[in-house]
Design a protein around this motif. Structure first.
Motif, mmCIF file in Angstrom:
data_model
loop_
_atom_site.group_PDB
_atom_site.id
_atom_site.type_symbol
_atom_site.label_atom_id
_atom_site.label_comp_id
_atom_site.label_asym_id
_atom_site.label_seq_id
_atom_site.Cartn_x
_atom_site.Cartn_y
_atom_site.Cartn_z
ATOM 1 N N PRO A 37 27.016 35.288 39.584
ATOM 2 C CA PRO A 37 25.809 34.958 38.828
ATOM 3 C C PRO A 37 26.152 34.706 37.360
ATOM 4 N N HIS A 38 25.324 33.909 36.705
ATOM 5 C CA HIS A 38 25.484 33.653 35.273
ATOM 6 C C HIS A 38 24.503 34.556 34.540
ATOM 7 N N VAL A 39 25.001 35.337 33.601
ATOM 8 C CA VAL A 39 24.163 36.285 32.878
ATOM 9 C C VAL A 39 24.223 35.965 31.387
ATOM 10 N N VAL A 40 23.050 35.895 30.765
ATOM 11 C CA VAL A 40 22.950 35.630 29.330
ATOM 12 C C VAL A 40 21.997 36.656 28.734
ATOM 13 N N CYS A 188 26.412 36.398 20.943
ATOM 14 C CA CYS A 188 26.737 37.085 22.203
ATOM 15 C C CYS A 188 27.870 36.402 22.950
ATOM 16 N N THR A 189 28.657 37.202 23.646
ATOM 17 C CA THR A 189 29.688 36.694 24.548
ATOM 18 C C THR A 189 29.542 37.394 25.891
ATOM 19 N N SER A 190 29.953 36.705 26.944
ATOM 20 C CA SER A 190 29.752 37.216 28.299
ATOM 21 C C SER A 190 31.070 37.209 29.068
ATOM 22 N N THR A 191 31.265 38.246 29.884
ATOM 23 C CA THR A 191 32.415 38.298 30.795
ATOM 24 C C THR A 191 31.895 38.576 32.197
ATOM 25 N N VAL A 192 32.509 37.945 33.188
ATOM 26 C CA VAL A 192 32.078 38.098 34.583
ATOM 27 C C VAL A 192 33.264 38.565 35.414
ATOM 28 N N ASN A 193 33.021 39.561 36.254
ATOM 29 C CA ASN A 193 34.035 40.026 37.208
ATOM 30 C C ASN A 193 33.502 39.833 38.620
ATOM 31 N N VAL A 194 34.286 39.160 39.452
ATOM 32 C CA VAL A 194 33.869 38.891 40.831
ATOM 33 C C VAL A 194 34.832 39.606 41.756
ATOM 34 N N GLY A 195 34.269 40.233 42.795
ATOM 35 C CA GLY A 195 35.122 40.873 43.775
ATOM 36 C C GLY A 195 34.783 42.308 44.009
#
Length: 195
Positions: A37-40, A188-195
């Protein structure tokens, strides 16, 4: 002679299984492939109900409104846990907001909002607050309060009832508030972790 129909039947069945497997794999990697998902996160408001620097100790009552937008690109609903927003002032925790768990429908976008109430006593009694205030006594409108927020969203999407994708996202914002001007600037900055 009796083996020939059995061999033909088994060959057709094997070919059918192979074709279905290829179609299933192709669909999985194109249409049904789980995506993160994209989170802002966006700071949408800052409210100062009290800001007095002439009293001792100085009095600050403020809250920040933070909207978290979650875009789900999957063909399955994305279920997320509690959305936690933590607020720090020079590394010290001074506020927290929790939005209860929910769900974002397939291929939709949803915004959840929370209000972080600043624990003013924790801000006022820090050495950094006193230094900032002392340096701006002659120019109070430029007095600022630098905050950091960290918002985390974690959940999973289940595709075709079988494939699960777990994803988490953390959005960190640097927020500068000018209490006397009633202004707030955020980056703001965003980081995504999948798994």
């Amino acid at each position: 002679m009796k083996r020939k129909p059995v061999v033909i039947c088994c060959s057709v069945l094997l070919a059918l299984i192979l074709v279905l497997a290829i179609v299933f794999v192709a669909l999985y990697f194109t249409v049904f492939r789980p995506r993160a998902p994209h989170v802002v996160a966006t700071v949408v408001s800052s409210t100062f109900t009290q800001f007095e620097v002439t009293s001792f100790p100085p009095k600050v009552n403020m809250s920040l409104g933070v909207d978290v937008t979650v875009k789900n690109p999957n063909y399955a609903a994305f279920r997320y846990g509690d959305v936690v927003t933590e607020l720090t002032y020079y590394g010290s925790p001074v506020g927290q907001s929790v939005v209860l768990a929910g769900e974002v429908g397939a291929r939709t976008t949803q915004t959840v909002g929370g209000t972080v109430v600043v624990q003013a006593d924790k801000v006022v009694f820090t050495p950094q607050f006193v230094q900032e205030l002392a340096s701006k006594l002659l120019d109070l409108p430029d007095f600022m309060l630098p905050f950091q927020t960290r918002t985390t969203v974690a959940g999973k999407a289940v595709v075709l009832g079988t494939f699960k994708i777990r994803a988490s996202s953390a959005v960190t914002c640097s927020i500068t508030t000018y209490p006397l001007k009633q202004e707030t600037i955020s980056d703001c900055t965003s980081t995504v972790n999948v798994g």
